[in-house]
Design a protein around this motif. Structure first.
Motif, short mmCIF file in Angstrom:
data_model
loop_
_atom_site.label_atom_id
_atom_site.label_comp_id
_atom_site.label_asym_id
_atom_site.label_seq_id
_atom_site.Cartn_x
_atom_site.Cartn_y
_atom_site.Cartn_z
N ILE A 1 0.85 -1.19 0.00
CA ILE A 1 0.00 0.00 0.00
C ILE A 1 0.89 1.24 0.00
CG2 ILE A 1 -1.81 -1.23 1.25
CD1 ILE A 1 -1.03 0.40 3.74
N PRO A 2 0.39 2.38 -0.46
CA PRO A 2 1.20 3.60 -0.50
C PRO A 2 1.56 4.08 0.90
CG PRO A 2 -0.75 3.80 -1.90
CD PRO A 2 -0.94 2.58 -1.07
N ALA A 3 2.64 4.86 0.98
CA ALA A 3 3.04 5.46 2.25
C ALA A 3 2.00 6.50 2.68
CB ALA A 3 4.41 6.12 2.09
N GLY A 4 2.05 6.84 3.95
CA GLY A 4 1.17 7.89 4.45
C GLY A 4 0.34 7.48 5.64
N SER A 5 0.11 6.17 5.81
CA SER A 5 -0.68 5.71 6.95
C SER A 5 0.21 5.54 8.18
CB SER A 5 -1.36 4.38 6.62
OG SER A 5 -2.24 4.50 5.53
N ILE A 6 -0.42 5.64 9.34
CA ILE A 6 0.27 5.45 10.62
C ILE A 6 -0.56 4.47 11.44
CG2 ILE A 6 1.13 6.53 12.72
CD1 ILE A 6 2.64 7.49 10.34
N SER A 7 0.10 3.48 12.03
CA SER A 7 -0.63 2.53 12.87
C SER A 7 -1.05 3.18 14.17
CB SER A 7 0.25 1.31 13.17
OG SER A 7 1.21 1.62 14.16
N LYS A 8 -1.90 2.49 14.92
CA LYS A 8 -2.35 3.03 16.21
C LYS A 8 -1.20 3.16 17.19
CE LYS A 8 -3.70 -1.51 18.04
NZ LYS A 8 -4.82 -2.32 18.58
N ASP A 9 -0.08 2.46 16.91
CA ASP A 9 1.11 2.56 17.75
C ASP A 9 2.11 3.58 17.22
OD1 ASP A 9 0.19 0.53 19.50
OD2 ASP A 9 0.87 -0.99 18.08
N GLY A 10 1.72 4.30 16.17
CA GLY A 10 2.58 5.34 15.63
C GLY A 10 3.62 4.86 14.64
N VAL A 11 3.41 3.66 14.08
CA VAL A 11 4.38 3.09 13.13
C VAL A 11 3.98 3.49 11.71
CG1 VAL A 11 5.34 0.94 12.20
CG2 VAL A 11 4.87 1.15 14.66
N PRO A 12 4.91 4.07 10.93
CA PRO A 12 4.61 4.39 9.52
C PRO A 12 4.31 3.13 8.72
CG PRO A 12 6.58 5.54 10.26
CD PRO A 12 6.25 4.54 11.32
N ILE A 13 3.31 3.19 7.84
CA ILE A 13 2.89 2.02 7.05
C ILE A 13 2.89 2.41 5.58
CG2 ILE A 13 1.01 0.38 6.62
CD1 ILE A 13 0.05 0.84 9.45
N GLY A 14 3.41 1.49 4.74
CA GLY A 14 3.31 1.65 3.30
C GLY A 14 4.58 2.17 2.64
#
Length: 519
Positions: A259-272
């Protein structure tokens, strides 16, 4: 039973002149020593190093073709809805303290592991129930067709003598008894004289725990009869020893965040990741890896190409296999709009095609695989960097970067764990990816009573002709190699035929040590 707790003196080198025809000294890596002891509730027989417990008996075993056979079990059946497994238990088995093993011990073991296990997943088990001395019923919270594979790794412990120190002083009914454990140094196993099966040929098995260099020194000094080693040492010649190579499903590969960058997990981890979120880029990377070259460069030829997390397994989808095709890889990258700049690195919308590869900091083989991958991808115009990291941060980093992983087990649950989405995030656990059809096939496979039909569903999850996780589908992971497990063996030692080894260069080699012999 005499069991030593924590001696600090170094174990004496084995006196080879005093060796008998029914004893053997084996060297394993330091990570093969179970930190919490020989207790199934804390990883003995499961987790990172799946194997068949030697000290405890299991209800089932996996045969050489990875079908299910019986150990303590004499029969089993599953209900039509997949929610009840009824298992008959042998009545001629005793623990090494003389107490009979009954279905009550099986009930106790499984309910204890359900509540306390730090390694096994028992979320599918509602409860185990002993309905009489020789019958146990497993009530499942959801259908789980591969339950027999779980039963092959769970050693049965005695309810009457199980306690906090069980891992240091285990009582079982298996082929061997733990006679001595010097933490950080060695384990001594002796054959169980009351074992209900065929008596072991090897009456004494000494396991020494050493780093790679120490294992090599133990072989050169004649202290060891068999010792693990790694590909960089494979070109050596050691008088009196031969190099044994065993095939595995111990694979290495890396995830590609889908998935593209830009999301953040509920624990503050960058996703994508913006580069790998394009399936054409993922397909190009998979096609652009020359696995045979990698095996020669990194593994000295001791390995096989990997195309799936379940290569060589009964549930493997053959269309996972691809051919090295740099021309098609370059074409896909062009099509995706990533075009080569003057320095040979591709660019799109002002951004360079870059990947940051993570590898476990203490793993030289994965570091070398990462370096080889970076070099190969540079030929495609993708610039790569590398970083060693500890597992305390690696899992988080993998949510937005490729990480060099090691996987491989005798169960299709490995496929499920990697690709199936989680309820709380809607994404897979180890790298952001989601495909509802893939989830559906795997859920149906777990609910299917017939093992062949279940395997067909596992294969469809990989590729059904329209979608899946292979090259023709989403390809959210790239698999590189299956690493052969290498051992220095005394020439006169006859090591019994091995099953495909799972992930973990450890206890699997002694699964059938009772059948070893001296020539």
């Amino acid at each position: 039973m005499a069991v030593t707790g924590c001696k600090k003196e170094k174990p004496q080198a084995a006196d080879i002149s005093a060796r008998t025809e029914d004893s053997v000294v084996v060297v394993m890596g330091v990570t093969s020593e179970p930190e919490a002891g020989f207790d199934p509730a804390y990883g003995w027989g499961a987790g990172e190093h799946v194997h068949e417990p030697l000290i405890q008996s299991t209800l089932t075993v996996t045969d050489k073709d990875l079908t299910i056979g019986y150990d303590l079990a004499t029969a089993m059946e599953v209900s039509d809805d997949g929610l009840t497994w009824t298992v008959k238990v042998r009545e001629d088995v005793s623990f090494t303290d003389g107490e009979k093993l009954t279905a009550e011990d099986v009930e106790f073991t499984y309910n204890t592991l359900r509540d306390t296990s730090s390694v096994n997943d028992f979320t599918m088990l509602d409860r185990a129930e002993a309905v009489d001395n020789s019958t146990v019923v497993f009530h499942m919270s959801r259908p789980y067709s591969i339950w027999p594979y779980t039963m092959a790794n769970v050693g049965i412990v005695p309810e009457h003598s199980y306690g906090p120190d069980y891992g240091e002083h285990p009582i079982g009914s298996g082929r061997y008894i733990l006679k001595q454990w010097d933490r950080g140094q060695q384990v001594i196993l002796e054959s169980n004289p009351d074992y209900y099966g065929e008596a072991p040929k090897m009456k004494k098995v000494t396991v020494l725990f050493m780093e790679e260099d120490g294992a090599l020194a133990a072989v050169r000094s004649g202290q060891a009869d068999l010792a693990y080693t790694a590909a960089p040492y494979s070109s050596l010649t050691i008088p009196g020893y031969e190099l044994l190579s065993f095939q595995t499903v111990d694979n290495r590969g890396f995830n590609l965040p889908a998935i593209p960058a830009g999301s953040i997990s509920k624990d503050g981890v960058p996703i994508g990741n913006d580069l790998t979120s394009d399936v054409r880029v993922r397909k190009a990377i998979n096609l652009g890896i020359n696995r045979e070259e990698m095996i020669e460069h990194v593994l000295n030829g001791y390995g096989s190409p990997a195309y799936s997390v379940c290569d060589k397994m009964p549930w493997y989808e053959p269309s996972s296999k691809i051919e090295f095709d740099p021309e098609e890889a370059n074409s896909l990258l062009d099509e995706a709009g990533w075009l080569k700049g003057t320095d040979g690195i591709r660019e799109k919308d002002g951004k360079r095609a870059e990947l940051h590869f993570i590898y476990p900091a203490n793993d030289s083989v994965r570091q070398a695989l990462a370096a080889d991958t970076v070099n190969q991808l540079k030929e495609l115009g993708i610039d790569g960097q590398m970083e060693g990291a500890g597992w305390d941060t690696a899992y988080d980093l993998a949510q937005s970067n490729p990480l060099l992983w090691g996987w491989g087990a005798h169960t299709p649950m490995e496929l499920y764990n990697i690709y199936h989405t989680m309820k709380d995030t809607g994404l897979a656990a180890y790298s952001p990816y989601a495909n509802s059809k893939v989830d559906q096939y795997m859920d149906e496979a777990l609910a299917e009573k017939d093992s062949e039909k279940a395997n067909e569903l596992w294969r469809k999850a990989q590729w059904d002709g329209e979608t899946g996780v292979t090259q023709d589908g989403d390809i959210p992971w790239v698999w590189l190699v299956n690493i052969d497990h290498l051992y220095w063996s005394r020439e006169e030692l006859q090591v019994a035929d091995q099953k495909l080894h799972p992930h973990g260069h450890g206890w699997s080699i002694v699964n059938n040590v009772d059948q070893w012999s001296w020539k």
